[in-house]
Design an enzyme around this catalytic site. Structure first.
Site, PDB file in Angstrom:
ATOM      1  N   CYS A 184       0.841  -1.189   0.000  1.00 16.69           N
ATOM      2  CA  CYS A 184       0.000   0.000   0.000  1.00 16.69           C
ATOM      3  C   CYS A 184       0.879   1.243   0.000  1.00 16.69           C
ATOM      4  O   CYS A 184       1.975   1.237   0.544  1.00 16.69           O
ATOM      5  CB  CYS A 184      -0.942   0.112   1.199  1.00 16.69           C
ATOM      6  N   TRP A 215      -2.981  -2.605  -1.571  1.00 12.13           N
ATOM      7  CA  TRP A 215      -2.727  -4.021  -1.849  1.00 12.13           C
ATOM      8  C   TRP A 215      -3.462  -4.767  -0.749  1.00 12.13           C
ATOM      9  O   TRP A 215      -3.098  -4.705   0.415  1.00 12.13           O
ATOM     10  CB  TRP A 215      -1.232  -4.317  -1.801  1.00 12.13           C
ATOM     11  N   ASN A 231      -1.068   1.884   5.910  1.00 12.97           N
ATOM     12  CA  ASN A 231      -0.269   0.838   5.269  1.00 12.97           C
ATOM     13  C   ASN A 231       0.233  -0.059   6.386  1.00 12.97           C
ATOM     14  O   ASN A 231       0.785   0.425   7.360  1.00 12.97           O
ATOM     15  CB  ASN A 231       0.903   1.514   4.539  1.00 12.97           C
ATOM     16  N   GLY A 232       0.010  -1.377   6.249  1.00  7.39           N
ATOM     17  CA  GLY A 232       0.471  -2.297   7.287  1.00  7.39           C
ATOM     18  C   GLY A 232      -0.666  -3.190   7.746  1.00  7.39           C
ATOM     19  O   GLY A 232      -1.660  -3.359   7.022  1.00  7.39           O
ATOM     20  N   LYS A 265      11.282 -14.337 -12.930  1.00  8.62           N
ATOM     21  CA  LYS A 265      10.935 -13.180 -13.765  1.00  8.62           C
ATOM     22  C   LYS A 265       9.908 -13.600 -14.814  1.00  8.62           C
ATOM     23  O   LYS A 265       8.933 -12.918 -15.069  1.00  8.62           O
ATOM     24  CB  LYS A 265      12.214 -12.650 -14.427  1.00  8.62           C
ATOM     25  N   GLU A 284       6.370 -14.361 -13.169  1.00  5.83           N
ATOM     26  CA  GLU A 284       5.615 -13.282 -12.529  1.00  5.83           C
ATOM     27  C   GLU A 284       5.053 -12.275 -13.520  1.00  5.83           C
ATOM     28  O   GLU A 284       4.014 -11.682 -13.258  1.00  5.83           O
ATOM     29  CB  GLU A 284       6.423 -12.589 -11.425  1.00  5.83           C
ATOM     30  N   HIS A 316      16.519 -35.860 -11.173  1.00  4.82           N
ATOM     31  CA  HIS A 316      15.984 -36.401  -9.919  1.00  4.82           C
ATOM     32  C   HIS A 316      14.488 -36.145  -9.782  1.00  4.82           C
ATOM     33  O   HIS A 316      13.958 -36.208  -8.674  1.00  4.82           O
ATOM     34  CB  HIS A 316      16.744 -35.813  -8.730  1.00  4.82           C
ATOM     35  N   LYS A 356       5.262  -4.119  -5.167  1.00  8.85           N
ATOM     36  CA  LYS A 356       6.724  -3.949  -5.132  1.00  8.85           C
ATOM     37  C   LYS A 356       7.288  -4.145  -3.733  1.00  8.85           C
ATOM     38  O   LYS A 356       8.339  -4.724  -3.564  1.00  8.85           O
ATOM     39  CB  LYS A 356       7.052  -2.540  -5.629  1.00  8.85           C
TER      40      LYS A 356
HETATM   41  C1  F6R Z   1      10.394 -10.174  -7.967  1.00 13.76           C
HETATM   42  C2  F6R Z   1      10.526  -9.261  -6.846  1.00 13.76           C
HETATM   43  C3  F6R Z   1      10.307  -9.789  -5.476  1.00 13.76           C
HETATM   44  C4  F6R Z   1      11.229  -9.073  -4.468  1.00 13.76           C
HETATM   45  C5  F6R Z   1      10.915  -9.528  -3.042  1.00 13.76           C
HETATM   46  C6  F6R Z   1      11.864  -8.907  -2.039  1.00 13.76           C
HETATM   47  O1  F6R Z   1      10.661  -9.543  -9.179  1.00 13.76           O
HETATM   48  O2  F6R Z   1      10.780  -8.101  -7.014  1.00 13.76           O
HETATM   49  O3  F6R Z   1      10.496 -11.162  -5.432  1.00 13.76           O
HETATM   50  O4  F6R Z   1      12.558  -9.371  -4.794  1.00 13.76           O
HETATM   51  O5  F6R Z   1       9.604  -9.174  -2.723  1.00 13.76           O
HETATM   52  O6  F6R Z   1      11.825  -7.516  -2.105  1.00 13.76           O
HETATM   53  P1  F6R Z   1      12.975  -6.636  -1.483  1.00 13.76           P
HETATM   54  O7  F6R Z   1      14.190  -6.794  -2.309  1.00 13.76           O
HETATM   55  O8  F6R Z   1      12.442  -5.243  -1.518  1.00 13.76           O
HETATM   56  O9  F6R Z   1      13.195  -7.126  -0.081  1.00 13.76           O
END
Ligand code: F6R
Length: 592
Positions: free
Chosen positions: A2, A74, A100-101, A469, A472, A488, A587
C-alpha cells in the site's frame, strides 16, 4: 504494501498532487485507490481498481481542499472493492484515515467499537482507526490528542495518516512501515516513498518507529511516543525526478533493464581505486562466516552472494527470510546479511531482528537510503541502483550481486580478474542490450505453457531468477532448477514442447556438467535455449543461443541474467500482460 500520501500547502492543486503522488506509489499496490480532502467537511472519493479508475471517478467533479491524503491499496483484509478502498471514515464522516500495514488487534477493537454503537462499512482492519479517533473526539479530546490516543490503541505495523473536518492539518504516525516527509518552501508532503513528491522537492525527513508528525501550511513537527519534540535531520535526495518516469519506454521494466549499465557504474563509483583496483567500502565487516536472509529476487542475489563467499573459503548460506526462525543460530563472528532492495520487506526485517536477538552482527544490502533495514542494521551497503518502479526487480538484482561481489573482493584482498570484470560489466551489459536476440526467442516460444531454467554454481541462482521473472510477468508456468537436479524428478515434466533455458558460461567443470544435463533434455526433444559466452560446445545441443560477452566466471551469470530478463519481458509483452503491475503482486511487501 500500500502507498500513502498526504499534502498541505498546495490549495489550488491538492487533488492533482495527491493523484500524481499515488501514480508514483502504485507499484506498492494497485487493487484500489482513493483520496480524502479536508475543506471544512471531508470529501472522500475511492474506487476499486487501478488509479485510472479513480481518475475517471474524479473527472468533472470539483473536489478541492487545503489538505488531503490518498492511498493505493494491496489488499490484506477484505477483497478489493470500493468499500474496502481507503480512505476510511468514522460514523460522522468527519475523520478520514489511510493506512499501510496490518493492525493485529483490529478484531477486538472492532468488537469493542461496535458494542459502543459504531457502524462499520468495510472489511478492513484500518477502519477501526477513524472510529477510535471519533470516540476520543466525542470524549472531548482535541484533534491531535484524539489521533495520538487512537494510534496508541493499535498494535501491529502501520504508517497511518488522517485528516479531520474543520482542520487544515495532516496527522501521521509510523511503526514498522515506512513514512517520509517532503519539505518544500510552502508545501509539505508525507508518503510511503520519496517518488510520490520528488517532483516538488528533494528535501526529506525519514520518520522512525514510534514517531508522530503533524503537517500544516505553516510547517511540520515530529514528536516521539511521549509527545516530546524530536530533532530530525533533513536529508537531500540525490536522484532526479525524471528517474521515476518511463523516458519513452513502453514499461518501467524495460527502462530499468536498460538502465543497468548506469546502475552498475553507480554501484562501483568511488569504490574501486583507479590505479590499483583496490576495493574500498564504507562498511566495517570482516566475517568468519555469513548467513544471508532475503526474499524473492533478493533471495536469488543472496544465493549468488553465498556462492561468492564460499568461493573465497568463507562458509556462507542463504535462507529464505520467512523460514529463518528455523535455521541454525549464527555462530560467533558470523555476519547476517539482509538483501532487500526496498529495505522494507517485512519477512526480511523480521529475520534480521531475529538475527540480532541471537546476537549476530547485521548488514543491510539495500537500494533505499533511510529504509528500515538501513536504519536497523549495524551496517549498510547501498547498491545505488536508483529508483526501481516496475514490480519485477531487474536492475536491483544486478546491482545487489555487484555490491556483494565488491564486498567479497574487499575481504578477499581484491582478485584482479574479478575487479577487471566488474569494470567491464557495464559495457558488457550494454552490448547485450544492443545485440540481444531475446525478442526472437520470445516470439518462438511465448505460449509454450511451461518453461524450465537450469544452471550450476552462480548460474543456479540466475536460473531461479530467470524462472521467477518469467512467471511473474508472463503468468506462464516456469521453474528454475540446479541443472543436476533435473534427472531427480523434474525431467518427468520435460516434453518436446518444454523450452529449457540453460545458462552455461565458461568451459570449466560446471559448464561440462551442465552440458551433460542439457543432453538429457535434448534427448527428450525439448527445445534448448543456451545462454552462453560461447566458450563451451553447448551451441551444438541448442536450438537457440543467447550470447553474452566472455568475462570472469564470477560475473558471467549476471550477464546471462540480463538476457533472461529480456526474454521474460518480450514474452509478457507478446502475451499482452500488465508488465509493470502483475496481478496479485506489489513492489514492497510489508506484511509477513
Ligand atoms: C520479484 C521481486 C520480489 C522481491 C521480493 C523482495 O521480481 O521483485 O520477489 O525481490 O519481494 O523484495 P525486497 O528486495 O524489496 O526485499
Amino acid at each position: 504494501m500500500c502507498g500513502i500520501i498526504g499534502c498541505v500547502g498546495r490549495p489550488d492543486s491538492t487533488l492533482d498532487t495527491l493523484v500524481h503522488g499515488l501514480s508514483k506509489l502504485e507499484y506498492r499496490g494497485y487493487d484500489s485507490a482513493g483520496v480524502a480532502l479536508a475543506n471544512g467537511d471531508i470529501e472522500v472519493v475511492k474506487r476499486a481498481g487501478k488509479i485510472e479508475e479513480l481518475r475517471e471517478a474524479l473527472e468533472g467533479r470539483s473536489v478541492g481542499g487545503e489538505v488531503g491524503i490518498g492511498h493505493t491499496r494491496w489488499s490484506t483484509h477484505g477483497p478489493p472493492t470500493d468499500e474496502n478502498a481507503h480512505p476510511h471514515t468514522d460514523c460522522t464522516d468527519r475523520v478520514a484515515v489511510v493506512h499501510n500495514g496490518i493492525i493485529e488487534n483490529y478484531q477486538s477493537l472492532r468488537d469493542e467499537l461496535a458494542e459502543a454503537g459504531h457502524e462499520f462499512r468495510s472489511d478492513t482492519d484500518t477502519e477501526v482507526v477513524p472510529h477510535l479517533i471519533e470516540q476520543h473526539l466525542s470524549g472531548g479530546a482535541d484533534p491531535e490528542s484524539a489521533f495520538r490516543a487512537a494510534v496508541e490503541r493499535i498494535e501491529g505495523s502501520y504508517a497511518v495518516a488522517a485528516v479531520l473536518a474543520g482542520e487544515d492539518r495532516v496527522f501521521a504516525a509510523r511503526e514498522d512501515s515506512p513514512l517520509v516527509l517532503g519539505l518544500d518552501e510552502e508545501a509539505y508532503y508525507l508518503a510511503s516513498d520519496v517518488p510520490a513528491f520528488r517532483e516538488f522537492t528533494d528535501k526529506v525527513v525519514y520518520l522512525e518507529d514510534g514517531e508522530f508528525a503533524v503537517l500544516d501550511a505553516g510547517g511540520w513537527s515530529v514528536t516521539d511516543a511521549a509527545g516530546s519534540p524530536v530533532e530530525k535531520t533533513v536529508d537531500t535526495v540525490e536522484w532526479d525526478p525524471e528517474e521515476t518516469g518511463k523516458s519513452g519506454y513502453d514499461h518501467y521494466m524495460l527502462k530499468e533493464i536498460h538502465e543497468q549499465p548506469r546502475a552498475l557504474r553507480q554501484c562501483l563509483s568511488g569504490r574501486v581505486e583507479e590505479l590499483d583496483g583496490r576495493v574500498s567500502l564504507d562498511v566495517d565487516v570482516d566475517p568468519t562466516a555469513v548467513q544471508f536472509v532475503a526474499c524473492g529476487t533478493s533471495y536469488h542475489a543472496a544465493v549468488y552472494g553465498a556462492y561468492l563467499f564460499q568461493s573465497i573459503g568463507i562458509p556462507a548460506q542463504a535462507f529464505l527470510a520467512s523460514e529463518y526462525t528455523t535455521s541454525p543460530p549464527p555462530l560467533d563472528d558470523e555476519l547476517v546479511i539482509g538483501v532487500t532492495q526496498s529495505g522494507e520487506t517485512a519477512d526480511t526485517l523480521s529475520a534480521l531482528r531475529e538475527a540480532r536477538r541471537r546476537g549476530a552482527k547485521t548488514l543491510a544490502v539495500t537500494n533505499t537510503v533511510g529504509s528500515t533495514a538501513a536504519r536497523e542494521c549495524d551496517d549498510v551497503l547501498y547498491i545505488r541502483a536508483g529508483p526501481e518502479i516496475g514490480v519485477a526487480a531487474t536492475k536491483t538484482f544486478s546491482s545487489q550481486v555487484v555490491a556483494l561481489t565488491l564486498l567479497v573482493e574487499r575481504i578477499n584482498d581484491d582478485d584482479r580478474e574479478t575487479i577487471a570484470a566488474l569494470r567491464d560489466l557495464a559495457g558488457n551489459v550494454q552490448q547485450i542490450l544492443d545485440e540481444s536476440t531475446a525478442r526472437e526467442v520470445a516470439e518462438e516460444y511465448y505460449d509454450a505453457g511451461a518453461y524450465f531454467f537450469v544452471g550450476r554454481g552462480p548460474a543456479y541462482p540466475v536460473a531461479l531468477e530467470g524462472a521467477l521473472k518469467f512467471k511473474e510477468i508472463s503468468y506462464e508456468h516456469a521453474e528454475g532448477f540446479a541443472a543436476g537436479e533435473l534427472k531427480h524428478g523434474p525431467l518427468a515434466l520435460v516434453t518436446g514442447e518444454t523450452p529449457v533455458f540453460a545458462v552455461v558460461t565458461g568451459d570449466d567443470e560446471l559448464a561440462r556438467k551442465t552440458i551433460g544435463n542439457v543432453k538429457e533434455v535434448e534427448a527428450r526433444d525439448a527445445p534448448v535455449i543456451a545462454v552462453t559466452d560461447g566458450r563451451s560446445d553447448i551451441e551444438r545441443y541448442a536450438d537457440h543461443v543467447l550470447e553474452v560477452p566472455e568475462t570472469d566466471p564470477e560475473t558471467a551469470a549476471i550477464l546471462a541474467n540480463v538476457q533472461l530478463q529480456l526474454v521474460a519481458y518480450h514474452a509478457a509483452a507478446l502475451l499482452d500482460r500488465p508488465i509493470d503491475k502483475p496481478r496479485n503482486l506489489a513492489k514492497s511487501v510489508t506484511v509477513e
